[in-house]
Design a protein around this motif. Structure first.
Motif, PDB file in Angstrom:
ATOM      1  N   VAL A  15     -21.777   8.684   4.762  1.00  0.00           N
ATOM      2  CA  VAL A  15     -22.234   9.971   5.093  1.00  0.00           C
ATOM      3  C   VAL A  15     -22.358  10.792   3.891  1.00  0.00           C
ATOM      4  N   ASN A  16     -23.154  11.644   3.578  1.00  0.00           N
ATOM      5  CA  ASN A  16     -23.401  12.281   2.425  1.00  0.00           C
ATOM      6  C   ASN A  16     -23.645  13.595   2.764  1.00  0.00           C
ATOM      7  N   SER A  52     -18.322  17.840  17.595  1.00  0.00           N
ATOM      8  CA  SER A  52     -19.365  17.304  18.353  1.00  0.00           C
ATOM      9  C   SER A  52     -20.649  17.250  17.923  1.00  0.00           C
ATOM     10  N   THR A  53     -21.024  18.369  17.096  1.00  0.00           N
ATOM     11  CA  THR A  53     -22.342  18.604  16.352  1.00  0.00           C
ATOM     12  C   THR A  53     -22.401  17.398  15.439  1.00  0.00           C
ATOM     13  N   LEU A  54     -21.541  17.039  14.689  1.00  0.00           N
ATOM     14  CA  LEU A  54     -21.342  16.060  13.575  1.00  0.00           C
ATOM     15  C   LEU A  54     -21.698  14.639  14.344  1.00  0.00           C
ATOM     16  N   LEU A  55     -20.953  14.420  15.376  1.00  0.00           N
ATOM     17  CA  LEU A  55     -21.016  12.967  16.041  1.00  0.00           C
ATOM     18  C   LEU A  55     -22.426  13.004  16.571  1.00  0.00           C
ATOM     19  N   SER A  56     -23.126  13.998  17.040  1.00  0.00           N
ATOM     20  CA  SER A  56     -24.280  13.896  17.575  1.00  0.00           C
ATOM     21  C   SER A  56     -25.396  13.823  16.592  1.00  0.00           C
ATOM     22  N   CYS A  57     -25.139  14.205  15.309  1.00  0.00           N
ATOM     23  CA  CYS A  57     -26.183  14.049  14.037  1.00  0.00           C
ATOM     24  C   CYS A  57     -25.893  12.508  13.651  1.00  0.00           C
ATOM     25  N   LEU A  58     -24.532  12.036  13.612  1.00  0.00           N
ATOM     26  CA  LEU A  58     -24.224  10.702  13.218  1.00  0.00           C
ATOM     27  C   LEU A  58     -25.162   9.691  14.399  1.00  0.00           C
ATOM     28  N   ALA A  59     -24.993   9.874  15.478  1.00  0.00           N
ATOM     29  CA  ALA A  59     -25.446   9.143  16.446  1.00  0.00           C
ATOM     30  C   ALA A  59     -27.016   9.244  16.699  1.00  0.00           C
ATOM     31  N   GLY A  60     -27.632  10.057  15.991  1.00  0.00           N
ATOM     32  CA  GLY A  60     -28.848  10.300  16.175  1.00  0.00           C
ATOM     33  C   GLY A  60     -29.490  11.092  17.384  1.00  0.00           C
TER      34      GLY A  60
END
Length: 259
Positions: A15-16, A52-60
């Motif tokens: 992740v960058n 949670s925002t970060l996780l949602s971005c990572l998971a698409g």
């Protein structure tokens, strides 16, 4: 478990500078890290910290404004939607805080597990049912409840069923959003023991978002602390929790010790 012990030095996920904004409000900003095969990363912070925002971005589930997410050398954000959906059904899994968000409530317990198998090509009814029965046992749900719907289960059982549904296809990467949230303490303890065993036995890589430092202490190899959408401290879990350097992390840890 450490990356060195695994003998693997190539990241599974990179992740960058991942950034997501909601108007002038920062969801997450400039987040960068590597996740290695068999490694578990915990992300902690208060409500509104951006975890949670970060996780949602990572998971698409959310499209970030800036940054890059690379999985096994592939640019996830540049993938066609069909390929990303296939990835989420096969090599990735997502465990929701509320199990009702991750289950088909009108489908039997066995059907919930079987659907994920069918998504990766399984077609033989007997084999699907046998595998579903085996996985219900692995998450401590009696085989004779295979035809019951999730609505007949307790919250803890629903969460265990969601875990079985997600892990039955042996994904390489699991995203978990507050997997023990909303459960009473005794149920949390059983679920954490179950998760720890499954992560170890299956060699899973995982990213776990939680506000509970006891959860990351038990499950995570490394820890990221977020405040205001940014990572303020990261490192080996025991090191961060036992000797926090950032003032915010010190406050989080001390607030737990005072309870």
């Amino acid at each position: 478990m450490t990356v060195q012990n695994l003998g693997l030095d190539r990241p599974l996920l990179t992740v960058n500078t991942l950034t997501k904004r909601y108007g002038i409000r920062i969801g997450c900003a400039d987040v960068s890290f590597d996740l290695f095969p068999g490694e578990v990363i915990g992300i902690v912070g208060e409500s509104g910290s951006g975890k949670s925002t970060l996780l949602s971005c990572l998971a698409g589930h959310l499209q970030p404004d800036l940054g890059r997410v690379t999985y096994c050398g592939r640019d996830v954000l540049a993938m066609p939607e069909t390929e990303r959906r296939r990835l989420s059904r096969t090599e990735w899994a997502y465990v929701h805080q509320n199990p009702r968000d991750g289950l088909r409530m009108g489908v039997s317990a066995g059907g919930n597990v079987g659907e994920r198998l069918m998504a990766v090509g399984a077609r033989h009814y007997g084999s699907i049912r046998d595998t579903a029965t085996d996985w219900l046992g692995r998450v401590e749900i009696a085989a004779d409840r295979i035809d019951e719907r999730p609505s007949a289960f307790s919250g803890g059982m629903q969460q265990r069923l969601q875990i079985a549904r997600n892990l039955v296809t042996a994904p390489r990467l699991v995203f978990m959003d507050e997997p023990t949230g909303g459960l009473d303490v005794s149920v949390q303890a059983r679920l954490l023991d179950l998760l720890r065993g499954l992560v170890r036995d299956l060699g899973l890589s995982a990213i776990i978002v939680t506000h509970d430092l006891a959860v990351v202490r038990l499950l995570a190899d490394r820890l990221m602390v977020m405040k205001g959408g940014r990572v303020v401290e990261q490192g080996l879990t025991d090191q961060v929790l036992d000797d926090p350097q950032d003032a915010y992390t010190q406050l989080l840890v001390s607030s737990v010790l005072q309870v």
